[in-house]
Write a protein that holds these residues in place. Structure first.
Motif, PDB file in Angstrom:
ATOM      1  N   HIS A  41      -7.937 -17.816  32.578  1.00  0.00           N
ATOM      2  CA  HIS A  41      -7.316 -18.942  31.720  1.00  0.00           C
ATOM      3  C   HIS A  41      -5.801 -19.105  32.081  1.00  0.00           C
ATOM      4  N   ASN A  42      -5.123 -20.065  31.788  1.00  0.00           N
ATOM      5  CA  ASN A  42      -3.849 -20.533  31.957  1.00  0.00           C
ATOM      6  C   ASN A  42      -2.998 -19.491  30.879  1.00  0.00           C
ATOM      7  N   LEU A  43      -3.508 -19.073  29.789  1.00  0.00           N
ATOM      8  CA  LEU A  43      -2.650 -18.202  29.114  1.00  0.00           C
ATOM      9  C   LEU A  43      -2.612 -16.781  29.664  1.00  0.00           C
ATOM     10  N   LEU A  44      -3.779 -16.227  30.394  1.00  0.00           N
ATOM     11  CA  LEU A  44      -3.842 -15.279  30.952  1.00  0.00           C
ATOM     12  C   LEU A  44      -2.841 -15.007  32.058  1.00  0.00           C
ATOM     13  N   LEU A  45      -2.735 -16.180  32.869  1.00  0.00           N
ATOM     14  CA  LEU A  45      -1.885 -16.156  34.046  1.00  0.00           C
ATOM     15  C   LEU A  45      -0.594 -16.086  33.575  1.00  0.00           C
ATOM     16  N   TRP A  46      -0.299 -16.768  32.565  1.00  0.00           N
ATOM     17  CA  TRP A  46       1.110 -16.740  31.957  1.00  0.00           C
ATOM     18  C   TRP A  46       1.779 -15.362  31.505  1.00  0.00           C
ATOM     19  N   SER A  47       0.711 -14.788  30.639  1.00  0.00           N
ATOM     20  CA  SER A  47       0.988 -13.363  30.087  1.00  0.00           C
ATOM     21  C   SER A  47       1.186 -12.632  31.205  1.00  0.00           C
ATOM     22  N   SER A  48       0.702 -12.676  32.352  1.00  0.00           N
ATOM     23  CA  SER A  48       0.970 -11.506  33.433  1.00  0.00           C
ATOM     24  C   SER A  48       2.392 -11.204  33.792  1.00  0.00           C
ATOM     25  N   GLY A  49       3.232 -12.210  33.341  1.00  0.00           N
ATOM     26  CA  GLY A  49       4.688 -12.056  34.011  1.00  0.00           C
ATOM     27  C   GLY A  49       5.604 -11.608  32.601  1.00  0.00           C
ATOM     28  N   LEU A  50       4.839 -11.152  31.389  1.00  0.00           N
ATOM     29  CA  LEU A  50       5.524 -10.818  30.227  1.00  0.00           C
ATOM     30  C   LEU A  50       5.571  -9.208  30.375  1.00  0.00           C
ATOM     31  N   TYR A  51       6.630  -8.743  29.517  1.00  0.00           N
ATOM     32  CA  TYR A  51       6.897  -7.343  29.637  1.00  0.00           C
ATOM     33  C   TYR A  51       5.505  -6.655  29.048  1.00  0.00           C
ATOM     34  N   PRO A  52       5.178  -5.526  29.377  1.00  0.00           N
ATOM     35  CA  PRO A  52       3.996  -4.742  29.460  1.00  0.00           C
ATOM     36  C   PRO A  52       3.579  -4.745  27.962  1.00  0.00           C
ATOM     37  N   SER A  53       4.523  -4.219  27.092  1.00  0.00           N
ATOM     38  CA  SER A  53       4.318  -4.197  25.609  1.00  0.00           C
ATOM     39  C   SER A  53       3.811  -5.567  24.853  1.00  0.00           C
ATOM     40  N   ILE A  54       4.648  -6.579  25.286  1.00  0.00           N
ATOM     41  CA  ILE A  54       4.415  -7.840  24.694  1.00  0.00           C
ATOM     42  C   ILE A  54       2.910  -8.421  25.421  1.00  0.00           C
ATOM     43  N   SER A  55       2.651  -8.112  26.621  1.00  0.00           N
ATOM     44  CA  SER A  55       1.609  -8.493  27.433  1.00  0.00           C
ATOM     45  C   SER A  55       0.283  -8.163  26.872  1.00  0.00           C
ATOM     46  N   ARG A  56       0.383  -6.854  26.294  1.00  0.00           N
ATOM     47  CA  ARG A  56      -0.693  -6.109  25.660  1.00  0.00           C
ATOM     48  C   ARG A  56      -1.103  -6.930  24.324  1.00  0.00           C
ATOM     49  N   ILE A  57      -0.199  -7.325  23.613  1.00  0.00           N
ATOM     50  CA  ILE A  57      -0.523  -8.060  22.125  1.00  0.00           C
ATOM     51  C   ILE A  57      -0.996  -9.446  22.639  1.00  0.00           C
ATOM     52  N   VAL A  58      -0.513 -10.100  23.706  1.00  0.00           N
ATOM     53  CA  VAL A  58      -0.840 -11.338  24.108  1.00  0.00           C
ATOM     54  C   VAL A  58      -2.380 -11.246  24.626  1.00  0.00           C
ATOM     55  N   HIS A  59      -2.470 -10.196  25.096  1.00  0.00           N
ATOM     56  CA  HIS A  59      -3.937 -10.180  25.712  1.00  0.00           C
ATOM     57  C   HIS A  59      -4.953 -10.062  24.753  1.00  0.00           C
ATOM     58  N   LYS A  60      -4.463  -9.349  23.690  1.00  0.00           N
ATOM     59  CA  LYS A  60      -5.490  -9.133  22.485  1.00  0.00           C
ATOM     60  C   LYS A  60      -5.988 -10.376  21.939  1.00  0.00           C
ATOM     61  N   ALA A  61      -4.698 -11.160  21.642  1.00  0.00           N
ATOM     62  CA  ALA A  61      -4.967 -12.671  21.196  1.00  0.00           C
ATOM     63  C   ALA A  61      -5.793 -13.472  22.118  1.00  0.00           C
ATOM     64  N   ILE A  62      -5.475 -13.442  23.165  1.00  0.00           N
ATOM     65  CA  ILE A  62      -6.348 -14.135  24.243  1.00  0.00           C
ATOM     66  C   ILE A  62      -7.806 -13.836  24.309  1.00  0.00           C
ATOM     67  N   LYS A  63      -7.960 -12.796  24.072  1.00  0.00           N
ATOM     68  CA  LYS A  63      -9.254 -12.208  24.290  1.00  0.00           C
ATOM     69  C   LYS A  63     -10.338 -12.517  23.194  1.00  0.00           C
ATOM     70  N   SER A  64      -9.555 -12.563  22.047  1.00  0.00           N
ATOM     71  CA  SER A  64     -10.085 -12.918  20.569  1.00  0.00           C
ATOM     72  C   SER A  64     -10.487 -14.392  20.253  1.00  0.00           C
TER      73      SER A  64
END
Length: 375
Positions: A41-64
């Motif tokens: 998903h485009n959101l996952l591609l976008w979040s891969s460039g974030l800081y790891p701590s922020i990326s983990r939070i965003v990944h949880k939101a995307i997954k749910s």
């Protein structure tokens, strides 16, 4: 039966994934299977460039919400049994099943084959809904069964021996390594064989840079070309190097196991020299004469051993044939696919059955002259 293979080839490209895609391609061809290729998903591609701590939070939101992956073209199913197979490096790859809405309801049988099967904590929750999980490590089977409540069976690694194997005598490379080997051995072999005046060649394969979310589709990348080139290099190598996963200087693994390089090396005939796997499975799966040749712990003494072996053409030629013959009989990927299908009571597709017969006939042809001489 309708067979579908769910592939991560749009999400990963690296030498670690090359054997997975190689096996997928073999299943697709021999079993008339349909390849399903989810994308991120485009959101996952976008979040891969974030800081790891922020990326983990965003990944949880995307997954749910949207989920990580999308598969616009859903498989067309029929009244025949519909079977879904996923092959992945780790248990985390089972999250790819979520790219198919109501995947469990859509398929009659869902199975997975996981290469690096330890670390049950990283498995996707989808694992508990599988009909069968296949792994390449016997030590983890009981733990996975108890933790996930599903059948788990051992399927060892293999190689495409029928298409890529060889026992050819003419070989232009003396010593070859691919993948990680302890640095002290690599340095000793390079200093001895790759200097002016040396009559031997030490070829050390350098892996290409891996990609997550590769920009090009699989067909336009180097993945398959690199696999074919590797086999061609091995067919032309007199000796290949391989080391136990627990040997000092290797990548950290929790267990000793027979990695793919042992099967690739045996299939292509060359003498396999290094540090034999200490797993008890080695005594069952690599139990013929000169299946492996042990190097001393002293790299300089190892150089002398290899130089002596290169001079012994009679022994090398016997190894080429023996490794190839044993691989034909025991270690082709087709035999592993057959074992998976028989375990879950899936009928063997016609072409797979035909190529299993070809394996058997080729093996018999290779050993027949010896049988005649013994009579």
């Amino acid at each position: 039966m309708n067979l579908f293979v769910l592939s991560a080839r749009a999400l990963h490209s690296s030498v670690s994934w090359d054997p997975v895609f190689e096996l997928e391609n073999l299943v697709v061809r021999t079993c008339n299977a349909e390849l399903l290729i989810p994308s991120a998903h485009n959101l996952l591609l976008w979040s891969s460039g974030l800081y790891p701590s922020i990326s983990r939070i965003v990944h949880k939101a995307i997954k749910s919400t949207t989920g990580f992956y999308k598969l616009p073209d859903l498989p067309k199913l029929s009244n025949k049994p519909n079977v879904l197979l996923l092959i992945g490096i780790s248990g985390a790859e089972l999250e790819l099943l979520s790219s198919i809405p109501k995947w469990r309801e859509r398929f009659d049988v869902v199975i997975a084959y996981i290469f690096d099967s330890w670390e049950p904590a990283i498995y996707s929750k989808n694992v508990s809904r599988l009909d069968h999980l296949f792994v390449a490590l016997p030590e983890v089977i009981d733990e996975l069964k108890q933790r996930f409540g599903i059948p788990v069976s051992l399927i060892n690694f293999g190689a495409d021996v029928l298409a890529q194997g060889s026992c050819q005598l003419k070989r232009s490379l003396d010593l070859t390594s691919f993948g990680r080997i302890p640095e002290q051995y690599d340095r000793a072999f390079f200093n001895e064989f790759n200097q002016p005046g040396s009559e031997q060649i030490y070829y050390s394969s350098t892996p290409r840079t891996g990609e997550v979310f590769p920009k090009l589709p699989y067909e336009k990348r180097k993945d398959e070309k690199d696999t074919l080139q590797l086999f061609h290099i091995l067919r032309n190598s007199k000796i290949t190097l391989a080391f136990d996963t627990l040997y000092p200087g290797m990548r950290k693994f929790p267990y000793s196991f027979i990695t793919l390089r042992w099967y690739y090396g045996a299939a292509t005939g060359g003498a396999i020299v290094g540090k034999r796997p200490t797993t008890p499975l080695a005594d069952e799966l690599l139990n013929w004469e000169d299946a492996t040749i042990e190097l001393p712990d002293d790299p300089q003494k190892s150089v002398e051993l290899i130089k002596e072996l290169l001079q012994d053409e009679v022994r090398l030629h016997s190894i080429y044939k023996r490794n190839y013959v044993e691989s034909l009989a025991r270690h082709d990927w087709r035999l592993r696919i057959q074992s998976m299908f028989e375990t879950v009571q899936i009928p063997l597709p016609h072409l797979l059955h035909e190529e299993l017969l070809q394996l058997k006939m080729l093996h018999e042809k290779m050993v027949l002259p010896k049988q005649i001489l013994e009579k």
